[in-house]
Design a protein around this motif. Sequence first.
Motif, PDB file in Angstrom:
ATOM      1  N   UNK A 288       0.833  -1.207   0.000  1.00  0.00           N
ATOM      2  CA  UNK A 288       0.000   0.000   0.000  1.00  0.00           C
ATOM      3  C   UNK A 288       0.869   1.259   0.000  1.00  0.00           C
ATOM      4  N   UNK A 289       1.967   1.236   0.756  1.00  0.00           N
ATOM      5  CA  UNK A 289       2.859   2.405   0.790  1.00  0.00           C
ATOM      6  C   UNK A 289       3.487   2.651  -0.580  1.00  0.00           C
ATOM      7  N   UNK A 290       3.847   1.569  -1.247  1.00  0.00           N
ATOM      8  CA  UNK A 290       4.425   1.716  -2.587  1.00  0.00           C
ATOM      9  C   UNK A 290       3.413   2.348  -3.538  1.00  0.00           C
ATOM     10  N   UNK A 291       2.180   1.858  -3.482  1.00  0.00           N
ATOM     11  CA  UNK A 291       1.135   2.420  -4.352  1.00  0.00           C
ATOM     12  C   UNK A 291       0.885   3.887  -3.998  1.00  0.00           C
ATOM     13  N   UNK A 292       0.909   4.193  -2.702  1.00  0.00           N
ATOM     14  CA  UNK A 292       0.696   5.573  -2.247  1.00  0.00           C
ATOM     15  C   UNK A 292       1.811   6.484  -2.758  1.00  0.00           C
ATOM     16  N   UNK A 293       3.051   5.996  -2.656  1.00  0.00           N
ATOM     17  CA  UNK A 293       4.187   6.801  -3.099  1.00  0.00           C
ATOM     18  C   UNK A 293       4.076   7.104  -4.588  1.00  0.00           C
ATOM     19  N   UNK A 294       3.671   6.089  -5.348  1.00  0.00           N
ATOM     20  CA  UNK A 294       3.520   6.276  -6.796  1.00  0.00           C
ATOM     21  C   UNK A 294       2.417   7.296  -7.098  1.00  0.00           C
ATOM     22  N   UNK A 295       1.270   7.109  -6.458  1.00  0.00           N
ATOM     23  CA  UNK A 295       0.152   8.027  -6.702  1.00  0.00           C
ATOM     24  C   UNK A 295       0.523   9.443  -6.276  1.00  0.00           C
ATOM     25  N   UNK A 296       1.278   9.566  -5.186  1.00  0.00           N
ATOM     26  CA  UNK A 296       1.712  10.886  -4.716  1.00  0.00           C
ATOM     27  C   UNK A 296       2.566  11.578  -5.760  1.00  0.00           C
ATOM     28  N   UNK A 297       3.447  10.835  -6.390  1.00  0.00           N
ATOM     29  CA  UNK A 297       4.311  11.419  -7.424  1.00  0.00           C
ATOM     30  C   UNK A 297       3.507  11.850  -8.646  1.00  0.00           C
ATOM     31  N   UNK A 298       2.332  11.245  -8.822  1.00  0.00           N
ATOM     32  CA  UNK A 298       1.506  11.620  -9.974  1.00  0.00           C
ATOM     33  C   UNK A 298       0.516  12.727  -9.612  1.00  0.00           C
ATOM     34  N   UNK A 299       0.646  13.239  -8.384  1.00  0.00           N
ATOM     35  CA  UNK A 299      -0.109  14.439  -8.038  1.00  0.00           C
ATOM     36  C   UNK A 299      -1.301  14.219  -7.125  1.00  0.00           C
TER      37      UNK A 299
END
Length: 489
Positions: A288-299
């Motif tokens: 979940x943290x990995x997915x969150x980090x990715x989504x965060x980078x996409x704004x």
Amino acid sequence: MIPLSIAQIAQITGAVIDGVADPAALVTGPVVIDSRQVGPGALFAALPGEHADGHDFAAGAAAAGAVVTLGTRRTGTPALIVADVPAALGRLARAVVDRLPDLVIAGITGSAGKTTTKDLAAQLVGSLGPTVAPQNSFNNEIGHPLTVLRADADTRYLIAELSARGPGHIAALCQIAPPRLGVVLCVGNAHAGEFGGVTQVAAAKSELPQALPADGVALLNADDPLVSAMAATTAARVVTFGRSAGADVRASSVSLDVLSRPAFTLEMPDGVADVALRLHGEHNVTNALAAAALAGQLGMDVSAIAAGLSAAVAGSKWRMEVTERPDGVIVVNDAYNASPEAVAAALEAVRVIAAGRPAYAVLGRMAELGERSREFHEQAGMVAARTGVTGLIAVGAEAAPILTGAKAVAGYSGELIAVPDGPAALAVLGDRLQPGDVVLIKASRAAGLQTVALALAAGGSGGSSPRSDTAGGSGGPSPRADTAGEVAP
Ligand SMILES: Nc1ncnc2c1ncn2[C@@H]1O[C@H](COP(=O)(O)OP(=O)(O)O)[C@@H](O)[C@H]1O
Ligand SMILES: [Mg+2]
């Protein structure tokens, strides 16, 4: 897919157009390897299967609307003929990517958790714009281009799962669809046998951060030293995620509910928000943290990410599927995949769910562990014994060392049972399971224990013969067609 003519596809792939094909005919997609998925506008890629040859299904594909078959020989239907079908799919996928300059491409790799993270990330990123992500685990030289080829001019984001059986594989997948963002989850023993060891696995996974451009983002697990060390291999900016203090995206106050679903406080650079996952097992915090980090980078902002993670459901089957039967037995179907790390993660989740009640573990073989296979199976048995399972059922000869390992744990008094196959495991459980008991079914998919899990979840036990899901296929190119696109440990 973006529309391309047979002539354009021939030029891209270096194919010879078979006489019966009209070079101007337009392929609009889908591009499929299973003739049952063909519709008007399709390109049908013919692959050899274990039991059947895709070329034999070209006529059926044409009748169902396929514009052309991509294969290695003439089929009597419009055909593009190449020497290597997966390589041609890769070239075609790259040509599509090159025609979509605004497409944002993210790749996800690691020894465990790729599909789960991909499913979580796709559900988050899907709220930002049209997103293409693999079906199931489509993550190899066939599945990856098939996924990429689903993108068209409307697609904003491509979330790819990248898998490897050896050095150079991930680099090759990154050539097909060059990622700007790359997530590395963990380096473990899955496929370690094929690679030669965990160091080689790490080197292979690092091909993803190495492929990233200077304006890209490498998202690295701060809790896995072999992953965080990859910061030195990439030109991209590094963002870390994990439980470790100092990770850019982290979880604090992690707790587990009675079904081992994690809740935690998500801490991101833009703030904090509470998450309650619907997935089972503490290991999913990392995913979940990995997915969150990715989504965060996409704004995406932290509160939208937390809400999205809390709403996300498992998108792919047989990974920690928890079923509470009407009779009160809890079945945990984790029969899709197994590696030493994944077995330990699943056993831990079952310990939490059982909360002192009787728990049974039905463990089949973990595939592709190489020379140390026996040792890894023994270790899995030790882990199972230490979690205190009431009964440990090892299915098949390769899984038998699990019982040897369990036996070696001082003070462990659980029941140790070796059975030859799934029906025998069901019979053993039928005699033992009582309301409130928990049963885990875990193995590499090749062991076929999903049929046991499905029979158990449906309430069947006591020796009923599970249905084989590969028997009696209904006209596809091969029983392999639904898994040819993926590498699964
Ligand atoms: N972060 C993790 N650490 C350890 N095991 C994991 C993790 N994520 C998933 N798993 C285990 O691995 C299995 C496969 O998960 P999946 O998401 O399909 O991974 P992959 O696509 O990498 O094979 C799961 O059923 C679970 O038991
Ligand atoms: Mg997968």
